[in-house]
Design a protein around this motif. Structure first.
Motif, PDB file in Angstrom:
ATOM      1  N   SER A   1     -53.592 -45.010  -6.790  1.00 53.41           N
ATOM      2  CA  SER A   1     -52.453 -44.121  -6.977  1.00 53.41           C
ATOM      3  C   SER A   1     -52.906 -42.941  -7.837  1.00 53.41           C
TER       4      SER A   1
ATOM      5  N   ARG B   1     -55.293 -54.019 -13.207  1.00 51.66           N
ATOM      6  CA  ARG B   1     -55.156 -52.602 -12.808  1.00 51.66           C
ATOM      7  C   ARG B   1     -56.046 -51.778 -13.736  1.00 51.66           C
TER       8      ARG B   1
ATOM      9  N   THR C   1     -55.558 -50.664  -3.621  1.00 55.29           N
ATOM     10  CA  THR C   1     -54.541 -49.592  -3.662  1.00 55.29           C
ATOM     11  C   THR C   1     -54.915 -48.636  -4.790  1.00 55.29           C
TER      12      THR C   1
ATOM     13  N   ARG D   1     -56.022 -53.901   3.159  1.00 57.64           N
ATOM     14  CA  ARG D   1     -56.203 -52.500   3.595  1.00 57.64           C
ATOM     15  C   ARG D   1     -56.534 -51.605   2.389  1.00 57.64           C
TER      16      ARG D   1
ATOM     17  N   ASN E   1     -54.822 -55.248  -3.434  1.00 57.61           N
ATOM     18  CA  ASN E   1     -53.586 -55.606  -2.712  1.00 57.61           C
ATOM     19  C   ASN E   1     -53.901 -56.789  -1.800  1.00 57.61           C
TER      20      ASN E   1
ATOM     21  N   ARG F   1     -55.073 -48.562   0.522  1.00 58.21           N
ATOM     22  CA  ARG F   1     -53.786 -47.848   0.429  1.00 58.21           C
ATOM     23  C   ARG F   1     -53.934 -46.728  -0.604  1.00 58.21           C
ATOM     24  N   ILE F   2     -53.605 -45.486  -0.177  1.00 56.09           N
ATOM     25  CA  ILE F   2     -53.762 -44.333  -1.076  1.00 56.09           C
ATOM     26  C   ILE F   2     -52.397 -43.692  -1.341  1.00 56.09           C
ATOM     27  N   GLU F   3     -51.978 -43.685  -2.590  1.00 63.24           N
ATOM     28  CA  GLU F   3     -50.706 -43.039  -2.976  1.00 63.24           C
ATOM     29  C   GLU F   3     -51.072 -41.717  -3.659  1.00 63.24           C
TER      30      GLU F   3
END
Ligand code: ADP
Ligand code: PMV
Ligand code: MG
Length: 333
Positions: free
Chosen positions: A103, A2, A101, A45, A41, A47-49
């Motif tokens: 965030s 990360r 992903t 896909r 991930n 993925r947007i937080e």
């Protein structure tokens, strides 16, 4: 693995809007930041937080066994367009198609003229490129941030992503920049609490320019001259008081020219005039306008000007110039 990256907000001291037409501008990074975590991930896909983005209304319908949520999905998709385009540009640059992903948390008010779009794009590009093992320079990140704004806004000078990636105090013209010596600018930023869409405001100026080029061109040229004079003053060896007087005068002229372009609002002008009456040497819109923020140059009067902004209905922020641009905060293996 990360990666956490962050990028600063910015204020445009002189030259917003005219910088889109190739004139110079002066901007500085300030100490409000957007933070983006990026990790792979497994579902392939994107993925947007986006923890700070408010959804545009929500309808819920439910029965004994089912529950349905509805919102304005078009608006929700649009509001994530800067992040989505930034990720796609980095994946393209790396030649990889992977599930990522991100965030996001941010200290920067959205649509306030403080470059939240550029900061989120630059921090996203920084985090995702590091995750993919791409070692991009800050200039390369700025270029991808500029491409992101062009894809979303249709037009962008590139100054916002450049200041957010590089940091500090920059003189910017047609894609190139030079770092200006840091001078202690005693400023107060005033937030109207309303926001303006840069995409819409840049398009509004473009329409005026196309309808009345003989009228708008001289305004843009004057804005360019204001910025050149401001750079001369910043670099001159006048004492501080003289510099601040001259810069304040140039700020007021720049504000009047922005008003002529139609990007000011009553609330912005209320805060500008309240600041000047409280002793600011100069005060002007910063960023696209249409709401958002203004800033005042208030040596020895920052608290009086902050109070005047509050009484006039704004939210004062006493900020400092941030030397640091994009920062990789953490890499967790
Ligand atoms: N924290 C965030 N998370 C996701 N997207 C963001 C965030 N902050 C800003 N944005 C994007 O940037 C847009 C605002 O950019 P813009 O209209 O250029 O205003 P400004 O750059 O002056 O804040 C938002 O509508 C959204 O699309
Ligand atoms: C209006 C403009 O000059 C600055 C926009 O700043 P912001 O998005 O309002 O922070 C557009 C640009 O330079 O790309
Ligand atoms: Mg923006």
């Amino acid at each position: 693995m990360r990666v956490l990256a962050s990028a600063p907000a910015k204020i445009i001291l002189f030259g917003e809007h005219s910088v889109v037409y190739g004139k110079p501008a002066i901007a500085a990074a300030i100490d409000l930041r957007t933070y983006v975590w990026a990790e792979f991930n497994k579902n392939g896909r994107i993925r947007i937080e986006a923890k700070d983005i408010k959804i545009p209304g929500l309808t819920v319908s439910f029965s004994e066994s089912e529950i349905y949520f509805e919102t304005d999905y078009g608006k929700a998709a649009e509001v994530l367009s800067y992040v989505r385009e930034a990720i796609n540009l980095v994946l393209e640059e790396a030649g990889k198609q992977k599930g990522v992903t991100v965030s996001i948390t941010s200290q920067i008010p959205v649509g306030a003229g403080l470059g939240s779009s550029a900061a989120v794009a630059v921090a996203t590009i920084g985090a995702v490129s590091k995750l993919l093992g791409l070692e991009l320079t800050k200039e390369e990140v700025a270029k991808l941030g500029h491409k992101t704004e062009l894809l979303v806004q249709g037009a962008s000078s590139g100054i916002d992503p450049t200041v957010s990636a590089i940091g500090g105090f920059l003189y910017y013209e047609k894609g190139t920049f030079e770092e200006l010596p840091a001078i202690e600018l005693p400023i107060v930023v005033g937030y109207t609490g309303s926001s303006g869409s840069t995409k819409e405001l840049v398009a509004k100026v473009r329409r005026s320019f196309e309808e009345m080029p003989d009228i708008i061109t001289p305004i843009l040229n004057s804005m360019g001259k204001v910025v050149e004079k401001a750079k001369e003053v910043i670099l001159a060896d006048y004492d501080k008081e003289i510099k601040f007087q001259l810069l304040g005068q140039l700020m007021n002229i720049n504000h009047g020219l922005l008003d002529a372009l139609g990007v000011s609002t009553k609330s912005l002008s209320d805060l500008v005039y309240a600041s000047r009456e409280a002793g600011a040497l100069g005060a002007k819109i910063t960023g696209a306008g249409g709401g958002g923020c203004m800033y005042a140059l208030a040596p020895g009067k920052q608290s009086e000007v902050a109070t005047a902004i509050k009484i006039a209905g704004g939210m004062p922020m006493i900020t400092k110039i941030s030397r640091e641009g994009l920062r990789i905060e953490e890499v967790e293996e």
